[in-house]
Design an enzyme around this catalytic site. Structure first.
Site, PDB file in Angstrom:
ATOM      1  N   ARG A  15      31.217  35.658  31.233  1.00 22.15           N
ATOM      2  CA  ARG A  15      31.662  36.823  32.006  1.00 22.15           C
ATOM      3  C   ARG A  15      30.741  38.037  31.809  1.00 22.15           C
ATOM      4  O   ARG A  15      31.193  39.171  31.730  1.00 22.15           O
ATOM      5  CB  ARG A  15      33.123  37.179  31.652  1.00 22.15           C
ATOM      6  N   GLU A  16      29.434  37.772  31.713  1.00 24.29           N
ATOM      7  CA  GLU A  16      28.482  38.864  31.477  1.00 24.29           C
ATOM      8  C   GLU A  16      28.566  39.921  32.574  1.00 24.29           C
ATOM      9  O   GLU A  16      28.522  41.121  32.306  1.00 24.29           O
ATOM     10  CB  GLU A  16      27.035  38.325  31.443  1.00 24.29           C
ATOM     11  N   LYS A  18      30.971  40.780  34.484  1.00 25.92           N
ATOM     12  CA  LYS A  18      32.185  41.603  34.342  1.00 25.92           C
ATOM     13  C   LYS A  18      31.896  42.793  33.424  1.00 25.92           C
ATOM     14  O   LYS A  18      32.136  43.943  33.765  1.00 25.92           O
ATOM     15  CB  LYS A  18      33.300  40.731  33.772  1.00 25.92           C
ATOM     16  N   HIS A 699      50.577  50.090  42.465  1.00 26.28           N
ATOM     17  CA  HIS A 699      49.183  49.713  42.237  1.00 26.28           C
ATOM     18  C   HIS A 699      48.297  50.932  42.026  1.00 26.28           C
ATOM     19  O   HIS A 699      47.090  50.815  41.868  1.00 26.28           O
ATOM     20  CB  HIS A 699      48.672  48.868  43.388  1.00 26.28           C
TER      21      HIS A 699
END
Ligand code: GLN
Ligand code: ZN
Length: 760
Positions: A15-16, A18, A699
């Site tokens: 997940r770099e 990210k 949200h």
């Protein structure tokens, strides 16, 4: 035989991407850093594919956030309000993706939607009368060149014009056809430019072709592609479809001089039949999508090889290219890093890297003309009989086999139950409640981490959670809510929490899949028959319940959501898996009932989203088991037990009767963001279930004012009879902060109390 990949995961094996994007947005790395590290990541992905022998390696499948958004930027479909922020292009891009709040202004993000029937969400581009399409970005070209300089010849991929327009939110006065006419020159310019660069082949992705296509759309599609194909000196054009078959278009597509046509043989039920019926053009390459891009099971090479062989026999001289069925974006990187699952389990899996190998194995095996099975891997997805019986639970199967129609019918009827519950629950008009979770503070996440790391033991963790429950019960008393919840503090995720406790579910350590932008999920894997081992929620719910005189809702995740948010077996019918999960949840419902819980909510957040792409399939392939599975969960509770359900969206206009047939007593859903559009439909269709249309949007951290909420309630009252209405936020509050949550709820209760009398 050549090998093609439609798209490769881009978030990074660890997940770099990210972290990079998040750090960039926080300001802790520079834009140059971000760009450089993204280049490294792309290079790694290209290298892996080359090493595995992929011929048509995609470029431009990378994205900092989403490829629909990239395409919007490419063709200049950028709403003015974002350009007016005066940010650099990359920051304007992130403003559209995530919203912007800062020195330059305040803009909400563009909305997101589910990408066909995957768990990925795309950003919905917005087209207005102000939109002027033009070639406005160089990413497509830059990445091609970047790959070339690094020694990789790639196939640029791009969302095709029809799918792009079809999925965009057309706020202009123009028709689809008018927009297509305006957009076409941009795609033509792209072809010309790539042509001058001697690019060999470009793919236009048109997944919308596998949905129901009207005759008018069909004419439009043919015109679009006639124009594009007529461009001189263009690269070869691959029309890439996926997620199903192109039955409404096939007869025409094969008349167009595509250089290559990509068809899905995995989810495309009629793909083979269409080829048999209409044939396939000699001069076009057939890109055969054979390796499943959406699931994690190893390919059954023998079966796939047979399909390829019969295709070859059928097509004679047509050049075949073997491919994934869709982008590999929807599966994790590799199973090589999984250390906790035994080899006997792992041997059945194939993630993105393993799928590359499968493609090569198949291509190699096709070179060998005679039936030489050496070089063909064993057949893991085709669970051998001996193994299958190990994964079956005879008691579960016996219970399912013994089910009769009666098990799916709750009696007495909803209207009779309603009278009974009115007396037993004694709730006021417009009862107020919440959807289940309360803010998951950093403190709670830390407890969970400490538990994992052994810094807290089970008892200490439980004690901490109970303290939190006590305080949230007191808080709800203070706020004056009517129906309470325990807050879901013990849950990391609404599916994982249950999956971890059920037999049949497995969890990977690093099986991350991009859900949207920088957010990844680690879907559980349903590997064998599902069964409840022991009560999962009873202790904490009962604990909360005895702290107050108000009813505390039991909170469960429904069978269809559990199924839809997991990778599940494909050699077992979905309906069967759904029923097994339903039985497990049903047992929990009964235990909650026995523990004195009078209201039980069974969340079906994901029910709508796996509705098949073609309307003709809705019932036969989905609703016919999804609705009964839900009914099975609650059909045998006492009349005085009130069953609630919750859905995260309000887009169920089309299946309103089916939602009613779930036979819940109450349903809560998202309505605030969609301007309460569903209310009219509920009124017109005489919806029977009591409803809680969310009165404010959770949200966003924004706190709604009392008057605003009163206004919403008044609007609701113009469509629904108020004795059928509940007042609640539109989803769980776990992602919110505590302060804004208390204030928002206080306003909600105040608004309700102020209006109650008026409606009595
Ligand atoms: N009960 C869940 C919660 O409140 C529902 C979440 C959801 O609908 N996604 O968090
Ligand atoms: Zn929700």
């Amino acid at each position: 035989m050549l090998i093609s990949v439609i798209g490769f995961p881009r978030i990074g094996a660890n997940r770099e991407l990210k972290r990079l994007v998040e750090n960039y947005l926080k300001g802790s790395i520079t834009q140059d850093d971000l760009l450089q590290r993204a280049r490294d990541l792309r290079k790694t992905h290209w290298r892996w594919q080359k090493e595995k022998g992929i011929d048509w390696i995609p470029s431009n499948d990378f994205s900092f956030y989403d490829t629909m958004l990239d395409t919007a930027c490419l063709v200049n479909a950028i709403p003015l309000r974002y350009t007016q922020l005066g940010l650099c292009p990359l920051d304007t891009y992130f403003a559209m993706a995530k919203g912007y709040q800062g020195e330059n202004g305040d803009q909400k993000a563009l909305p997101m939607k589910k990408w066909f029937t995957t768990n990925y969400h795309y950003i919905v581009p917005e087209i207005t009368d102000e939109t002027t399409f033009r070639l406005a970005d160089t990413k497509l070209f830059d990445e091609y060149k970047e790959a070339q300089e690094a020694g990789f010849t790639t196939k640029p991929v791009l969302i095709g014009p029809f799918t792009f327009l079809k999925l965009s939110d057309n706020k202009s006065a123009k028709s689809l056809r008018e927009l297509a006419n305006e957009l076409m020159p941009v795609y033509q310019e792209i072809l010309v430019k790539l042509g001058t660069w001697q690019v060999d082949i470009i793919a236009f992705d048109e997944p919308s072709f596998v949905t129901d296509i009207t005759p008018e759309e069909k004419r439009l599609i043919i015109e679009i592609y006639e124009h594009l194909l007529a461009m001189p000196n263009r690269p070869r054009l691959l029309l890439q479809t996926y997620f199903g078959d192109v039955r409404d278009l096939y007869d025409q597509l094969i008349r167009l001089p595509f250089d290559a046509l990509g068809l899905d043989f995995v989810e495309g039920e009629q793909t083979m039949a269409l080829i048999l019926q209409y044939g396939f053009p000699q001069q076009t390459h057939l890109v055969a999508g054979m390796i499943h891009g959406k699931n994690i099971w190893a390919d059954d090479h023998q079966v796939t090889r047979q399909t390829l062989q019969s295709l070859q026999a059928q097509l004679g001289d047509v050049t075949m290219v073997i491919s994934t069925s869709c982008s590999l974006l929807h599966v994790p990187y590799t199973k090589q890093v999984e250390t906790t699952l035994p080899e006997s389990v792992l041997s059945h899996f194939s993630f993105a890297m393993e799928k590359l190998v499968e493609l090569k194995e198949l291509a190699n095996s096709m070179e060998v003309m005679h039936d030489d099975r050496k070089g063909i891997a064993s057949l893991p997805s085709n669970f051998p009989k001996s193994e299958r019986s190990q994964q079956q639970l005879p008691d579960v199967r016996a219970k399912i086999a013994a089910l009769t129609e009666r098990d799916f019918i709750r009696l007495p009827t909803r209207s009779k139950r309603r009278e009974i519950q009115k007396t037993t629950l004694g709730l006021p008009l417009l009862p107020t409640t919440t959807i289940g979770s309360f803010p998951q503070t950093a403190e709670i996440k830390k407890w969970r981490k400490d538990l994992r790391d052994g810094k807290l033991d089970e008892a200490q963790y439980n004690e901490a959670i109970r303290t939190k429950i006590k305080s949230v019960i007191a808080k709800q008393e203070e706020l004056g809510l009517d129906v309470f919840v325990h807050g879901e503090y013990e849950r990391n995720d609404m599916v994982e929490f249950f999956g971890e406790q059920l037999e049949g579910f497995l969890f990977t350590q690093k099986g991350w899949v991009q859900s949207y932008g920088t957010r990844c999920v680690k879907p559980p894997i349903i590997f064998s028959d599902v069964k409840r081992r022991k009560a999962m929620t009873v202790a904490l719910t009962a604990f909360a319940n005895q702290l107050t005189d108000h009813p505390v809702k039991g909170m469960l995740t429904g069978p269809i959501t559990m199924l839809n948010w997991s990778f599940h077996r494909v050699d077992i019918p979905k309906s069967e898996i759904a029923m097994q999960i339903a039985l497990a949840i049903k047992e929990e419902v009964h235990d909650l009932e026995k523990a004195g819980i009078t209201i039980i909510q069974i969340d079906e957040a994901a029910l709508r989203e796996k509705l098949p792409l073609r309307m003709g399939d809705w019932d036969a392939k989905y609703l016919s088991f999804a609705i009964p599975a839900f009914r099975l969960v609650h059909a045998s509770v006492q009349p005085q037990t009130q069953i609630h359900t919750h859905m995260c969206y309000s887009e169920f206009q089309d299946i309103i009767e089916e939602i009613d047939q779930m036979d819940a007593d109450v349903i809560t859903f998202e309505a605030a963001r969609s301007d309460l559009a569903l209310l009219q439909v509920l009124q017109d269709r005489h919806f029977q279930t009591q409803v809680g249309p969310g009165v404010y949007d959770i949200h966003s951290p924004r706190i709604p004012q009392v008057d605003e909420i009163k206004e919403v309630i008044t609007q609701i009252s113009s469509h629904l009879t108020m004795d059928s209405v509940w007042i609640n936020p539109d989803c769980g509050l776990k992602t919110r902060g505590e302060k804004e949550t208390w204030e928002s709820l206080q306003h909600m209760v105040q608004a309700t109390i102020a209006l109650r009398e008026a409606f009595e």
